[in-house]
Design a protein around this motif. Structure first.
Motif, PDB file in Angstrom:
ATOM      1  N   VAL A  55       0.812  -1.215   0.000  1.00 16.99           N
ATOM      2  CA  VAL A  55       0.000   0.000   0.000  1.00 16.99           C
ATOM      3  C   VAL A  55       0.847   1.268   0.000  1.00 16.99           C
ATOM      4  O   VAL A  55       0.331   2.357  -0.231  1.00 16.99           O
ATOM      5  N   GLU A  56       2.155   1.111   0.271  1.00 20.27           N
ATOM      6  CA  GLU A  56       3.050   2.254   0.224  1.00 20.27           C
ATOM      7  C   GLU A  56       4.484   1.783   0.033  1.00 20.27           C
ATOM      8  O   GLU A  56       4.811   0.635   0.332  1.00 20.27           O
ATOM      9  N   VAL A  57       5.302   2.679  -0.509  1.00 17.78           N
ATOM     10  CA  VAL A  57       6.723   2.401  -0.711  1.00 17.78           C
ATOM     11  C   VAL A  57       7.499   3.564  -0.109  1.00 17.78           C
ATOM     12  O   VAL A  57       7.167   4.733  -0.326  1.00 17.78           O
ATOM     13  N   TYR A  58       8.517   3.245   0.630  1.00 15.93           N
ATOM     14  CA  TYR A  58       9.346   4.201   1.352  1.00 15.93           C
ATOM     15  C   TYR A  58      10.713   4.284   0.686  1.00 15.93           C
ATOM     16  O   TYR A  58      11.250   3.280   0.235  1.00 15.93           O
ATOM     17  N   ALA A  59      11.258   5.478   0.590  1.00 18.98           N
ATOM     18  CA  ALA A  59      12.594   5.659   0.020  1.00 18.98           C
ATOM     19  C   ALA A  59      13.355   6.693   0.835  1.00 18.98           C
ATOM     20  O   ALA A  59      12.759   7.533   1.511  1.00 18.98           O
TER      21      ALA A  59
END
Length: 77
Positions: A34-38
């Motif tokens: 549901v989300e991607v972190y960078a």
């Protein structure tokens, strides 16, 4: 969480942006994602531009033991 690098002779041609866009398509095709972190180095303008161009929003910064202060980014489905 993602990471990427582009060899110097290929930088500035949109390869990282295209790859990250494709990765987002694949990741978000999975119902559980549901989300991607960078994270990007605060002085890496090119990496910042890549995540911005793909629609990540800036969350803030955090201190790391190995890289010092980094910018945090998030892209939601």
């Amino acid at each position: 969480e993602i990471g990427y690098g582009v060899a110097e002779q290929f930088r500035g041609r949109g390869f990282a942006t295209a790859a990250l866009r494709k990765l987002m398509q694949v990741a978000f095709s999975e119902p559980s994602v549901v989300e991607v972190y960078a994270e990007t180095a605060t002085d890496n303008v090119s990496s910042r531009r890549v995540v911005e161009n793909v629609g990540f929003r800036h969350l803030g910064q955090r201190a790391t033991d190995s890289d010092g202060i980094v910018d945090q980014w998030l892209k939601s489905k």
